[in-house]
Design an enzyme around this catalytic site. Structure first.
Site, PDB file in Angstrom:
ATOM      1  N   TRP A 256       0.820  -1.210   0.000  1.00  0.00           N
ATOM      2  CA  TRP A 256       0.000   0.000   0.000  1.00  0.00           C
ATOM      3  C   TRP A 256       0.853   1.259   0.000  1.00  0.00           C
ATOM      4  O   TRP A 256       0.535   2.243  -0.671  1.00  0.00           O
ATOM      5  CB  TRP A 256      -0.977  -0.016   1.174  1.00  0.00           C
TER       6      TRP A 256
ATOM      7  N   ASP B  94      -0.842   6.522   6.876  1.00  0.00           N
ATOM      8  CA  ASP B  94      -1.934   5.617   6.536  1.00  0.00           C
ATOM      9  C   ASP B  94      -2.061   4.619   7.691  1.00  0.00           C
ATOM     10  O   ASP B  94      -1.192   3.783   7.891  1.00  0.00           O
ATOM     11  CB  ASP B  94      -1.609   4.896   5.233  1.00  0.00           C
TER      12      ASP B  94
ATOM     13  N   LYS C 182     -11.533  -2.106   8.754  1.00  0.00           N
ATOM     14  CA  LYS C 182     -10.678  -2.931   9.610  1.00  0.00           C
ATOM     15  C   LYS C 182     -11.131  -2.833  11.069  1.00  0.00           C
ATOM     16  O   LYS C 182     -11.494  -3.823  11.675  1.00  0.00           O
ATOM     17  CB  LYS C 182      -9.224  -2.483   9.503  1.00  0.00           C
TER      18      LYS C 182
END
Length: 354
Positions: free
Chosen positions: A100, A167, A191
């Site tokens: 990511w 992030d 999440k």
């Protein structure tokens, strides 16, 4: 039978949230309307949005410190380019610790010069880089706090003379940090917060307005702040489940309380991985994530047996990502330690049978 859900996401939510959200889908607040069909301009939803934004700042300890909380759309992937659109004038620094962060680098490179300060890519991201030097004069530094695919987590964050962007999609609200060290945090909801469909952005307002480019409306943080996250129709149900989850976390005792639970879950599983001769952890020990434990089965001849055993035990989502292989146990906030104990028992049973 309710499964023991170790999926990396979309993932498990607290049972209280499932129950209250299911009632709201039928009839929200005795209004005769579903939460899915109420107007996003109604007082009912405006109150939901305001509570969700307020709870996010409260739990992170950022109330009254110049931060704004937003619930936006497009997932963390949109934030890869949105952060650069709003903050990158000439040069930004990125720490590459996984897929990511690698993707965020590619998006930012469209807007200016990107310096890869450090990377663990050559080692298939099995550790967090250390001992790197941070160049001067960067518009911001970007890092990824937890790497879902590889099971690594940053413990020592970079210190620089510019804004720090992070992030936190896969470990937001899971452990105590000094969140005031970060100038912009973003995290996909699916999440630790709520149903997929919204992304939390927490931004220190005074870092905005520094770039010369014209920013499209949907990608402009300041516009979303001015419109209180209501510039366009928000994902009503996802924001609602986030609010319920943040309420649950506050009632539990906040981040400090859930961190204690998360550490117990991680210790239980990692102890089995280390002591059981049939398994081996993927990441270096000092960088292990408390959210995502990655491990491999050393004897592939036992794979079929092990897979059948954990599925029979009601375990879901244990297969590792294709870039790592093996297994990945995601232990997000709402996963109980009892579920982790079931997995550990299965691993122990396999050793006894082997």
């Amino acid at each position: 039978m309710k499964k023991h859900n170790f999926s990396a996401g979309p993932c498990i939510l607290p049972q209280d949230v499932f129950k209250e959200a299911s009632r709201a889908v039928v009839d929200y607040n005795n209004s005769g309307l579903s939460i899915i069909e109420i107007s996003h301009r109604s007082k009912d939803f405006v109150d939901i949005m305001e509570e969700a934004r307020s709870l996010a700042l409260e739990l992170l300890g950022l109330e009254g410190k110049g931060y704004k909380a937003l619930f936006l759309q497009g997932g963390a992937s949109t934030q890869f380019l949105m952060t650069a659109y709003n903050l990158l004038q000439t040069k930004a620094g990125y720490i590459n610790t996984g897929n990511w962060s690698d993707k965020s680098i590619k998006e930012a490179a469209l807007f200016g010069d990107v310096v890869e300060i450090a990377s663990s890519k050559k080692a298939n991201y099995n550790h967090i880089p250390k001992g790197y030097k941070i160049p001067k004069g960067l518009d911001y530094i970007h890092c990824t706090s937890n790497n879902t695919i590889f099971g690594t987590q940053i413990n020592d964050f970079p210190i620089a003379d510019g804004p720090l962007v992070c992030d936190m999609s896969s470990d937001i609200f899971s452990r105590q940090l000094d969140f005031s060290k970060f100038d912009l945090i973003y995290a996909g909801a699916q999440k630790n917060m709520g149903a997929a469909g919204t992304t939390l952005v927490v931004v220190k307002e005074d870092i905005l307005g520094k770039v010369e480019r014209q920013i499209p409306s949907m990608l402009d943080y300041q516009l979303h702040i001015n419109k209180a996250s209501m510039f366009n129709t928000p994902p009503v149900f996802s924001v609602y489940t986030c609010m319920l989850t943040l309420r649950w976390l506050k009632k539990l005792g906040g981040i400090s309380a859930i961190e204690e639970i998360n550490e117990k879950k991680a210790k239980l599983l990692y102890s089995e991985i280390d002591l059981n001769p049939l398994f081996q952890g993927f990441t270096v020990e000092e960088d292990r994530s408390i959210m995502n434990a990655t491990f491999t089965l050393l004897n592939e001849d036992l794979k079929e047996t092990f897979d059948a055993m954990w599925k029979e035990a009601g375990i879901n989502g244990l297969n590792g990502h294709r870039t790592v292989g093996g297994y990945r146990a995601s232990m997000y906030n709402a996963l109980s330690i009892e579920s982790v104990a079931v997995l550990v028992d299965v691993m122990g049973d396999l050793e006894r049978k082997a």
